[in-house]
Each structure stands twice: as structure tokens, then as C-alpha cells.
Design a protein around this motif. Structure first.
Motif, PDB file in Angstrom:
ATOM      1  N   GLN A  59       0.837  -1.202   0.000  1.00 29.71           N
ATOM      2  CA  GLN A  59       0.000   0.000   0.000  1.00 29.71           C
ATOM      3  C   GLN A  59       0.872   1.252   0.000  1.00 29.71           C
ATOM      4  O   GLN A  59       0.605   2.217  -0.731  1.00 29.71           O
ATOM      5  N   ASP A  60       1.931   1.228   0.794  1.00 34.39           N
ATOM      6  CA  ASP A  60       2.872   2.347   0.789  1.00 34.39           C
ATOM      7  C   ASP A  60       3.546   2.486  -0.577  1.00 34.39           C
ATOM      8  O   ASP A  60       3.770   3.608  -1.063  1.00 34.39           O
ATOM      9  N   MET A  61       3.864   1.349  -1.183  1.00 35.00           N
ATOM     10  CA  MET A  61       4.550   1.364  -2.472  1.00 35.00           C
ATOM     11  C   MET A  61       3.729   2.122  -3.521  1.00 35.00           C
ATOM     12  O   MET A  61       4.259   2.965  -4.252  1.00 35.00           O
ATOM     13  N   VAL A  62       2.435   1.854  -3.571  1.00 30.72           N
ATOM     14  CA  VAL A  62       1.585   2.537  -4.541  1.00 30.72           C
ATOM     15  C   VAL A  62       1.419   4.011  -4.176  1.00 30.72           C
ATOM     16  O   VAL A  62       1.436   4.886  -5.045  1.00 30.72           O
ATOM     17  N   GLY A  63       1.299   4.301  -2.884  1.00 32.17           N
ATOM     18  CA  GLY A  63       1.201   5.694  -2.455  1.00 32.17           C
ATOM     19  C   GLY A  63       2.450   6.490  -2.780  1.00 32.17           C
ATOM     20  O   GLY A  63       2.368   7.643  -3.235  1.00 32.17           O
ATOM     21  N   VAL A  64       3.619   5.898  -2.553  1.00 35.44           N
ATOM     22  CA  VAL A  64       4.882   6.550  -2.901  1.00 35.44           C
ATOM     23  C   VAL A  64       4.944   6.812  -4.399  1.00 35.44           C
ATOM     24  O   VAL A  64       5.359   7.887  -4.854  1.00 35.44           O
ATOM     25  N   ALA A  65       4.513   5.827  -5.184  1.00 34.75           N
ATOM     26  CA  ALA A  65       4.532   5.989  -6.642  1.00 34.75           C
ATOM     27  C   ALA A  65       3.623   7.128  -7.081  1.00 34.75           C
ATOM     28  O   ALA A  65       3.974   7.914  -7.971  1.00 34.75           O
ATOM     29  N   ALA A  66       2.453   7.248  -6.446  1.00 31.41           N
ATOM     30  CA  ALA A  66       1.541   8.340  -6.784  1.00 31.41           C
ATOM     31  C   ALA A  66       2.196   9.690  -6.499  1.00 31.41           C
ATOM     32  O   ALA A  66       2.072  10.639  -7.291  1.00 31.41           O
ATOM     33  N   GLY A  67       2.898   9.786  -5.372  1.00 36.14           N
ATOM     34  CA  GLY A  67       3.598  11.026  -5.045  1.00 36.14           C
ATOM     35  C   GLY A  67       4.703  11.346  -6.030  1.00 36.14           C
ATOM     36  O   GLY A  67       4.872  12.507  -6.445  1.00 36.14           O
ATOM     37  N   TYR A  98      -8.290   7.126  -9.867  1.00 35.38           N
ATOM     38  CA  TYR A  98      -9.136   8.300  -9.635  1.00 35.38           C
ATOM     39  C   TYR A  98      -8.386   9.589  -9.952  1.00 35.38           C
ATOM     40  O   TYR A  98      -8.960  10.566 -10.439  1.00 35.38           O
ATOM     41  N   SER A  99      -7.082   9.575  -9.691  1.00 35.06           N
ATOM     42  CA  SER A  99      -6.261  10.764  -9.944  1.00 35.06           C
ATOM     43  C   SER A  99      -5.625  10.764 -11.323  1.00 35.06           C
ATOM     44  O   SER A  99      -4.915  11.714 -11.674  1.00 35.06           O
ATOM     45  N   ASN A 100      -5.844   9.697 -12.088  1.00 31.11           N
ATOM     46  CA  ASN A 100      -5.243   9.556 -13.419  1.00 31.11           C
ATOM     47  C   ASN A 100      -3.732   9.751 -13.377  1.00 31.11           C
ATOM     48  O   ASN A 100      -3.141  10.444 -14.201  1.00 31.11           O
ATOM     49  N   ALA A 101      -3.092   9.117 -12.393  1.00 33.98           N
ATOM     50  CA  ALA A 101      -1.646   9.257 -12.212  1.00 33.98           C
ATOM     51  C   ALA A 101      -0.881   8.423 -13.235  1.00 33.98           C
ATOM     52  O   ALA A 101      -1.270   7.289 -13.550  1.00 33.98           O
ATOM     53  N   HIS A 102       0.205   8.993 -13.720  1.00 34.78           N
ATOM     54  CA  HIS A 102       1.049   8.290 -14.696  1.00 34.78           C
ATOM     55  C   HIS A 102       1.980   7.331 -13.938  1.00 34.78           C
ATOM     56  O   HIS A 102       3.131   7.646 -13.666  1.00 34.78           O
ATOM     57  N   VAL A 103       1.443   6.174 -13.615  1.00 31.78           N
ATOM     58  CA  VAL A 103       2.186   5.136 -12.893  1.00 31.78           C
ATOM     59  C   VAL A 103       1.999   3.828 -13.632  1.00 31.78           C
ATOM     60  O   VAL A 103       0.885   3.488 -14.040  1.00 31.78           O
ATOM     61  N   VAL A 104       3.087   3.083 -13.806  1.00 35.76           N
ATOM     62  CA  VAL A 104       3.025   1.788 -14.467  1.00 35.76           C
ATOM     63  C   VAL A 104       3.166   0.696 -13.406  1.00 35.76           C
ATOM     64  O   VAL A 104       4.222   0.545 -12.792  1.00 35.76           O
ATOM     65  N   LEU A 105       2.088  -0.027 -13.167  1.00 32.06           N
ATOM     66  CA  LEU A 105       2.096  -1.144 -12.225  1.00 32.06           C
ATOM     67  C   LEU A 105       2.569  -2.388 -12.966  1.00 32.06           C
ATOM     68  O   LEU A 105       1.952  -2.792 -13.961  1.00 32.06           O
ATOM     69  N   CYS A 106       3.639  -2.981 -12.492  1.00 29.59           N
ATOM     70  CA  CYS A 106       4.233  -4.130 -13.166  1.00 29.59           C
ATOM     71  C   CYS A 106       4.011  -5.370 -12.308  1.00 29.59           C
ATOM     72  O   CYS A 106       4.734  -5.605 -11.331  1.00 29.59           O
ATOM     73  N   GLY A 107       2.962  -6.126 -12.638  1.00 29.56           N
ATOM     74  CA  GLY A 107       2.621  -7.324 -11.883  1.00 29.56           C
ATOM     75  C   GLY A 107       3.495  -8.481 -12.313  1.00 29.56           C
ATOM     76  O   GLY A 107       3.296  -9.059 -13.386  1.00 29.56           O
ATOM     77  N   MET A 108       4.477  -8.818 -11.486  1.00 25.79           N
ATOM     78  CA  MET A 108       5.441  -9.857 -11.820  1.00 25.79           C
ATOM     79  C   MET A 108       4.923 -11.248 -11.430  1.00 25.79           C
ATOM     80  O   MET A 108       4.202 -11.404 -10.452  1.00 25.79           O
ATOM     81  N   SER A 109       5.309 -12.226 -12.223  1.00 21.71           N
ATOM     82  CA  SER A 109       4.997 -13.635 -11.940  1.00 21.71           C
ATOM     83  C   SER A 109       3.509 -13.859 -11.709  1.00 21.71           C
ATOM     84  O   SER A 109       3.107 -14.415 -10.683  1.00 21.71           O
TER      85      SER A 109
END
Length: 316
Positions: A59-67, A98-109
Motif C-alpha cells: 500500500q505504501d509502495m503505490v502511495g509513494v509511486a503516486a507522489g 481516480y487521480s489519473n496518475a502516470h504510474v506503471v504497475l508491473c505485476g510480476m509472476s
């Protein structure tokens, strides 16, 4: 057609990300204590100040990425797909989509790549979870060529992207240099009897299935549906109107992923017989990935059998 050699798409992902990062200082990698399993070791050595390891805190990882995205960076968030999507689903919805943030989530394995570790580590629900979120683009590359192309495309896409990066080795099915096109299915085999729509690890198996079907007089069209959302509706409509039925094949639950997306469109616009291949709403037994794929009929013969059944149902 496919090549004989097989590849781990995580390697192609990591190589392409490093190459892009050399020319684009906006690129940062964010991970959850998964440097090794995400193949980010080389990135960490070359760009030590551009790798952020938050530990086992998705959860922190995604929040950090949004920032970071808000500060002008392009974060590639890397982690095992079951934990990235399952633990951080609220943050993905609220902080990214919701914020339309430019983040690429890379779901590994993803899928059942972790085999014997069991259903806690299998990521068969990720496509369904994320497809339900507004504004989320979902990409499932079929091979290393398409993986590299999807990474390049995601760098310039304005909103959030989920990139499903396979660990289970697959052969190359896309010609070198072929550009990645969002929302466009690739026709790998032509046919007018039935259509097989596959994604990710099952694309090469769908191609092999088409060869087996052709030997028995059934001409199967094979679509590589690398973009689950947005779906190539034109290609699906053509399949529904030009062939006698559609088989979908994915290393995921049959509820809400590729099969669900195709079925939802077909039933509203051009109803035809369908067979949805995947994990049928159960938890998998313990076993290696090859065993599990065979157990659920996610093999070339399993796909061919579903297509034969569909062709027979239509004739009946």
C-alpha cells in the motif's frame, strides 16, 4: 508462428526499462523488497538513486509511486502480482486511477507462475479486480518482443497502466521490431471456422492448438489480445460474425478477465457460442506450473479440444 526457444519476460522487461532509463531521467523503479524477483538488480546497480525499495508494504509502495508521479517522475512499480494487486487495491483505485496518475504497475509472476506456493501466491484474480476500475489500462504481453514494446508504450501513456509480466517461460510469437499498439489484437493465425482469443502465456499454446485443429480440418483464427482493457471490440465483432464461435484462453480465473470482457461484448452485439478457458472458480491444487496448466486444460490440446467441442456444438 512460434520459435523453439523460450524466454522469461521479466528479463525483457528489465532490459528495456534500463535502456529507457539511460535516456529518460524521469524513470524510477519502486519495489516491495522484490529486487531479485523483479529482475531489478541491474537497474539498482546502474541507477542506485532511482530505485526505491519500500519493503514489504504494498500500500505504501503505490502511495509513494503516486507522489513521485505528482512530482514529474514516471514510476514503474514492480512486485509479485498477487500482492501488488490484492494488498494495494484501494490505493490503486483512489491514488492512481481516480487521480489519473502516470504510474506503471508491473505485476510480476502472475497467473500460477509460483506453482507449489499455492493459491496465496497465485495471481488469477488480478485481471478481474483491475478491469473493474475506471481509467485503468490492462496489458498482458504474449512474449519478450511484446513486453519490450509495452514498456516503451507505457512510458508515454498519460494514465495508470497495469502491465502483467510473465515469469513462466514462453516462445517468441511476435516478429522482432513489430510495434506495440494499445487496444489492437494481433491476428497470428487466419481462420474462418472458430476463433481462439488468448492472452499472455497462453498465446503460443493457442497458436499450437490452431495447428492441431488445421490437421483435423478445422480452421481456427488466433487473436493475441494483449490489451484486456481497452478491448479490441472490432476484432471481437469480426470473430463473432465471421467465425462460428469463440474460445478464450487465459492464465487467470474465468470470472471477469479476458473471457468475461469478450463475453460481455459478444452477448450485447453478436451472440455466438463461446467456451471460456481458465481457472473455473476454484483454488488450484499444489503443483508445478506446467502441472497446473495441464490440470485446468490450459494446454494446446486443451484449447484445441474446446474448439472442437464448439465446432461440434455449432453443427449440432
Amino acid at each position: 508462428m512460434t520459435t523453439g526457444e523460450t524466454f522469461d519476460c521479466r528479463v525483457a522487461f528489465a532490459d528495456e526499462l534500463r535502456a529507457l532509463a539511460r535516456d529518460d531521467e524521469r524513470i524510477v523503479a519502486v519495489c516491495n523488497d522484490s529486487v531479485g524477483s523483479s529482475n531489478l538488480g541491474g537497474f539498482a546497480e546502474e541507477f542506485p538513486d532511482r530505485l526505491i525499495n519500500v519493503g514489504i508494504a504494498e500500500q505504501d509502495m503505490v502511495g509513494v509511486a503516486a507522489g513521485l508521479a505528482g512530482g514529474g517522475y514516471v514510476p514503474f512499480v514492480c512486485g509479485a502480482s498477487p500482492f501488488l494487486t490484492g494488498r494495494a487495491l484501494e490505493q490503486i483505485k483512489a491514488d492512481l486511477a481516480y487521480s489519473n496518475a502516470h504510474v506503471v504497475l508491473c505485476g510480476m509472476s502472475p497467473g500460477m507462475a509460483y506453482g507449489p506456493l499455492g493459491p496465496t501466491h497465485h495471481s488469477i484474480e488480478d485481471l478481474a479486480w483491475l478491469r473493474a476500475i475506471a481509467g485503468m489500462t490492462i496489458v498482458v504481453p504474449a512474449d519478450p518482443v511484446q513486453t519490450r514494446g509495452a514498456v516503451r508504450w507505457a512510458l508515454d501513456h498519460a494514465g495508470p497502466v497495469f502491465l502483467r509480466v510473465g515469469r513462466f517461460k514462453v516462445p517468441q510469437v511476435i516478429p522482432d521490431g513489430e510495434p506495440f499498439q494499445i487496444g489492437r489484437a494481433g491476428t497470428l493465425v487466419e481462420g474462418d471456422d472458430v476463433t481462439i482469443v488468448a492472452a499472455g502465456t497462453l498465446v503460443s499454446r493457442a497458436v499450437e492448438a490452431a495447428g492441431r485443429l488445421r490437421a483435423s480440418g478445422i480452421r481456427a483464427r488466433v487473436l493475441n489480445m494483449a490489451t484486456i482493457k481497452p478491448l479490441d471490440e472490432a476484432a471481437v465483432l469480426a470473430a463473432a460474425t465471421q467465425t462460428r464461435g469463440i474460445v478464450t484462453a487465459e492464465e487467470a480465473t474465468v470470472y471477469g478477465g479476458l473471457g468475461g470482457a469478450v463475453a460481455e461484448f459478444v452477448v450485447q452485439h453478436a451472440p455466438v457460442p463461446m467456451r471460456l478457458l481458465g481457472v473455473p472458480g476454484v483454488f488450484a491444487p499444489t503443483g508445478e506450473t506446467d502441472f497446473l496448466l495441464e490440470h485446468f486444460g490450459l494446454t494446446a490440446e486443451g484449447i484445441a479440444a474446446a474448439a472442437r467441442d464448439l465446432a461440434g456444438h455449432h453443427r449440432g
